[in-house]
Scaffold this motif. Structure first.
Motif, PDB file in Angstrom:
ATOM      1  N   MET A 188      -6.970  10.101   7.391  1.00 17.21           N
ATOM      2  CA  MET A 188      -6.010  11.091   7.857  1.00 17.21           C
ATOM      3  C   MET A 188      -5.246  11.667   6.670  1.00 17.21           C
ATOM      4  SD  MET A 188      -2.900   8.738   9.268  1.00 17.21           S
ATOM      5  CE  MET A 188      -3.971   7.628  10.123  1.00 17.21           C
ATOM      6  N   HIS A 189      -4.455  12.671   6.930  1.00 17.26           N
ATOM      7  CA  HIS A 189      -3.635  13.286   5.898  1.00 17.26           C
ATOM      8  C   HIS A 189      -2.381  12.434   5.694  1.00 17.26           C
ATOM      9  CE1 HIS A 189      -1.243  16.241   3.736  1.00 17.26           C
ATOM     10  NE2 HIS A 189      -2.387  16.863   3.482  1.00 17.26           N
ATOM     11  N   PRO A 190      -1.959  12.243   4.441  1.00 18.63           N
ATOM     12  CA  PRO A 190      -0.753  11.445   4.175  1.00 18.63           C
ATOM     13  C   PRO A 190       0.491  11.944   4.917  1.00 18.63           C
ATOM     14  CG  PRO A 190      -1.925  11.849   2.133  1.00 18.63           C
ATOM     15  CD  PRO A 190      -2.605  12.666   3.188  1.00 18.63           C
ATOM     16  N   ASN A 191       0.614  13.262   5.095  1.00 19.02           N
ATOM     17  CA  ASN A 191       1.774  13.799   5.818  1.00 19.02           C
ATOM     18  C   ASN A 191       1.802  13.320   7.270  1.00 19.02           C
ATOM     19  OD1 ASN A 191       2.648  15.135   3.554  1.00 19.02           O
ATOM     20  ND2 ASN A 191       1.867  17.134   4.193  1.00 19.02           N
ATOM     21  N   LEU A 229       0.830  -1.209   0.000  1.00 20.29           N
ATOM     22  CA  LEU A 229       0.000   0.000   0.000  1.00 20.29           C
ATOM     23  C   LEU A 229       0.862   1.255   0.000  1.00 20.29           C
ATOM     24  CD1 LEU A 229      -2.540  -1.164   2.719  1.00 20.29           C
ATOM     25  CD2 LEU A 229      -2.957  -1.052   0.259  1.00 20.29           C
ATOM     26  N   SER A 230       0.370   2.289  -0.642  1.00 19.00           N
ATOM     27  CA  SER A 230       1.049   3.583  -0.616  1.00 19.00           C
ATOM     28  C   SER A 230       0.611   4.358   0.625  1.00 19.00           C
ATOM     29  CB  SER A 230       0.711   4.398  -1.872  1.00 19.00           C
ATOM     30  OG  SER A 230      -0.647   4.820  -1.822  1.00 19.00           O
ATOM     31  N   ILE A 231       1.380   5.376   0.963  1.00 13.05           N
ATOM     32  CA  ILE A 231       1.003   6.238   2.083  1.00 13.05           C
ATOM     33  C   ILE A 231      -0.368   6.846   1.826  1.00 13.05           C
ATOM     34  CG2 ILE A 231       1.509   8.474   3.157  1.00 13.05           C
ATOM     35  CD1 ILE A 231       4.393   7.685   3.294  1.00 13.05           C
ATOM     36  N   GLU A 232      -0.611   7.256   0.605  1.00 11.31           N
ATOM     37  CA  GLU A 232      -1.886   7.886   0.261  1.00 11.31           C
ATOM     38  C   GLU A 232      -3.057   6.920   0.450  1.00 11.31           C
ATOM     39  OE1 GLU A 232       0.882   8.024  -1.627  1.00 11.31           O
ATOM     40  OE2 GLU A 232       1.374  10.152  -1.363  1.00 11.31           O
ATOM     41  N   GLU A 233      -2.861   5.661   0.041  1.00 11.07           N
ATOM     42  CA  GLU A 233      -3.929   4.660   0.190  1.00 11.07           C
ATOM     43  C   GLU A 233      -4.256   4.403   1.658  1.00 11.07           C
ATOM     44  OE1 GLU A 233      -3.346   1.785  -3.684  1.00 11.07           O
ATOM     45  OE2 GLU A 233      -1.867   1.653  -2.061  1.00 11.07           O
ATOM     46  N   VAL A 234      -3.220   4.244   2.468  1.00 14.70           N
ATOM     47  CA  VAL A 234      -3.443   3.986   3.892  1.00 14.70           C
ATOM     48  C   VAL A 234      -4.079   5.199   4.558  1.00 14.70           C
ATOM     49  CG1 VAL A 234      -2.316   3.521   6.102  1.00 14.70           C
ATOM     50  CG2 VAL A 234      -1.611   2.280   4.050  1.00 14.70           C
ATOM     51  N   ALA A 235      -3.561   6.368   4.275  1.00 12.54           N
ATOM     52  CA  ALA A 235      -4.093   7.590   4.881  1.00 12.54           C
ATOM     53  C   ALA A 235      -5.571   7.759   4.551  1.00 12.54           C
ATOM     54  CB  ALA A 235      -3.291   8.801   4.418  1.00 12.54           C
ATOM     55  N   LYS A 236      -5.936   7.539   3.316  1.00 11.49           N
ATOM     56  CA  LYS A 236      -7.339   7.664   2.915  1.00 11.49           C
ATOM     57  C   LYS A 236      -8.198   6.625   3.628  1.00 11.49           C
ATOM     58  CE  LYS A 236     -10.361   7.825  -1.089  1.00 11.49           C
ATOM     59  NZ  LYS A 236     -10.450   7.753  -2.549  1.00 11.49           N
ATOM     60  N   SER A 237      -7.710   5.400   3.722  1.00 12.47           N
ATOM     61  CA  SER A 237      -8.453   4.320   4.367  1.00 12.47           C
ATOM     62  C   SER A 237      -8.695   4.596   5.843  1.00 12.47           C
ATOM     63  CB  SER A 237      -7.695   3.003   4.196  1.00 12.47           C
ATOM     64  OG  SER A 237      -8.357   1.965   4.855  1.00 12.47           O
ATOM     65  N   VAL A 238      -7.704   5.183   6.506  1.00  8.66           N
ATOM     66  CA  VAL A 238      -7.804   5.438   7.945  1.00  8.66           C
ATOM     67  C   VAL A 238      -8.436   6.807   8.224  1.00  8.66           C
ATOM     68  CG1 VAL A 238      -6.440   5.626  10.072  1.00  8.66           C
ATOM     69  CG2 VAL A 238      -5.868   3.899   8.392  1.00  8.66           C
TER      70      VAL A 238
END
Length: 74
Positions: free
Chosen positions: A21-24, A10-19
């Protein structure tokens, strides 16, 4: 936490969206610059299929189940 994300492909963007939160924010957690809120830690653990304790480095066991020798029978 990064190792679990990478293990799942998974990419940071995918995980952040799933949880939710912001990718940063996730990037800062992965680099040890910040700690996740408890609810986000639980959500990450559910996404990665492990325990929050595993993500925090408190145990080497991904699933949190005790070793057979640690089990108690009554």
């Amino acid at each position: 936490m990064r190792a679990e994300r990478v293990r799942r492909g998974l990419s940071i963007e995918e995980v952040a969206k799933s949880v939710g939160m912001h990718p940063n924010t996730l990037n800062r957690w992965e680099h040890g610059e910040a700690d996740p809120l408890a609810i986000n830690l639980v959500n990450l653990a559910q996404l990665y299929g492990c325990t929050p304790e595993y993500l925090l480095g408190m145990t080497d066991k991904r699933d949190g189940r005790p070793e057979p020798s640690q089990s108690r029978c009554y």
